[in-house]
Design a protein around this motif. Structure first.
Motif, short mmCIF file in Angstrom:
data_model
loop_
_atom_site.label_atom_id
_atom_site.label_comp_id
_atom_site.label_asym_id
_atom_site.label_seq_id
_atom_site.Cartn_x
_atom_site.Cartn_y
_atom_site.Cartn_z
N LEU B 48 0.25 -1.29 -0.15
CA LEU B 48 -0.20 -0.05 -0.73
C LEU B 48 0.89 1.36 -0.10
CD1 LEU B 48 0.08 1.07 3.23
CD2 LEU B 48 -1.26 -1.14 3.55
N HIS B 50 1.25 5.55 1.03
CA HIS B 50 -0.32 6.01 1.47
C HIS B 50 -1.08 7.60 1.48
CE1 HIS B 50 2.29 10.48 1.07
NE2 HIS B 50 1.28 10.49 1.31
N ARG B 53 -4.18 5.91 0.90
CA ARG B 53 -5.47 5.60 1.97
C ARG B 53 -5.68 4.10 1.57
NH1 ARG B 53 -6.01 9.43 6.12
NH2 ARG B 53 -5.18 11.37 5.67
N GLU B 54 -5.65 3.40 2.09
CA GLU B 54 -6.65 1.86 1.56
C GLU B 54 -6.19 1.09 2.31
OE1 GLU B 54 -7.16 0.91 -3.49
OE2 GLU B 54 -5.58 0.97 -2.64
N SER B 55 -7.41 -0.12 2.50
CA SER B 55 -6.63 -0.46 3.45
C SER B 55 -6.67 -2.52 2.41
CB SER B 55 -7.96 -1.61 4.71
OG SER B 55 -7.74 -2.69 5.33
N THR B 60 -3.32 -1.80 7.35
CA THR B 60 -3.58 -0.10 6.94
C THR B 60 -1.48 0.26 7.90
OG1 THR B 60 -4.47 0.45 9.36
CG2 THR B 60 -5.81 -0.19 7.42
N ASP B 62 -0.80 5.07 8.45
CA ASP B 62 -1.60 6.03 8.45
C ASP B 62 0.21 7.28 8.55
OD1 ASP B 62 -4.25 6.01 10.54
OD2 ASP B 62 -3.99 6.17 7.91
N LEU B 72 3.17 0.49 9.67
CA LEU B 72 1.85 -0.73 9.34
C LEU B 72 1.36 -1.15 10.25
CD1 LEU B 72 0.79 -1.64 6.43
CD2 LEU B 72 2.87 -3.58 6.41
N LYS B 74 -1.72 -4.33 11.74
CA LYS B 74 -3.47 -4.58 11.20
C LYS B 74 -4.18 -5.49 12.66
CE LYS B 74 -4.93 -9.25 8.26
NZ LYS B 74 -3.88 -10.00 7.70
#
Lengths: 116, 109
Positions: B48, B50, B53-55, B60, B62, B72, B74
């Motif tokens: 991913l 930043h 902004r997906e999961s 995820t 931020d 990171l 989970k």
């Protein structure tokens, strides 16, 4: 659709020998990259190519040459291999937008090179 | 100087436990931050970034500019999450990715 392919997968060289690592991509990407990965370290950029016929030095270019003769292929040459070049080498490619933004990099499977 | 630090070389957690892989960066400006993952016998691939902004796969991340971090997370780890995870940074207008050394995540059954 093979993505990014690299040959060979493994190679053992003696100090002073030369060899070329081959990389090809079939995603019509403009940008291509060569990295090396050493134990305990992140990937380090050796060379970058924005398009056919253009190349730029990365973080660790010494001892390497590259060639981007066409859009698909980007080769990395070691003219006189040294033990310090023992590493895993990754090729990658990415699409570059018209605005110059670089999208996701797609990686090849890597070449494990040992220089004795 | 631009730098990415992943302080943990190895992180081992039990299945179902929360996971947090740390990434700290040094960059004066607005960077793009990424997490890449390499599963066993597979290629390095983007997990991913930043800006999206997906999961992805329940993960995820931020971007915390104040703490210069991009951890990171989970909430419930799965065995298939076992892999090498790399954090990477790209500076504004740049093509070069600066990589962390990676964290090996092992999920114990």
């Amino acid at each position: 659709n093979a993505g990014v392919t690299q040959t060979p997968k493994f190679q053992v060289l003696k100090t002073g020998q030369s060899m070329t690592l081959q990389c090809a991509q079939d995603m019509n990407h403009n940008s291509m990259y060569w990295y090396r990965q050493d134990p305990g370290m992140g990937l380090r950029l050796i060379y970058y190519s924005a398009s056919e016929g253009t190349t730029d030095k990365g973080e660790v270019p010494n001892g390497y040459n590259v060639s981007r003769l066409n859009k698909r292929e980007f080769s990395l040459r070691l003219e006189s291999a040294a033990p310090s070049q023992t590493s895993v080498y990754f090729c990658a490619s990415s699409e570059t937008t018209l605005s110059g933004h670089h999208n996701e990099q797609f990686f090849g499977p890597g070449t494990r090179l040992t220089v004795l | 100087a631009q730098r990415v630090t992943q302080p943990e070389k190895l992180l081992s957690v039990f299945k179902g436990a929360p996971v947090e892989l740390k990434c700290n960066y040094s960059y004066s400006g607005s960077p793009e931050l990424f997490w890449y993952v390499q599963y066993s016998r597979q290629r390095l691939q983007l997990l991913l970034r930043h800006i999206s902004r997906e999961s992805i796969k329940g993960f995820t991340a931020d971007l915390n500019k104040g703490e210069t971090s991009f951890h990171l997370k989970k909430p419930f780890a799965q065995e298939e999450d076992s892999a090498m995870y790399y954090c990477a940074l790209r500076g504004e207008g740049n093509y070069q990715l600066i990589w962390g050394a990676g964290t090996k995540l092992i999920i114990k059954p």
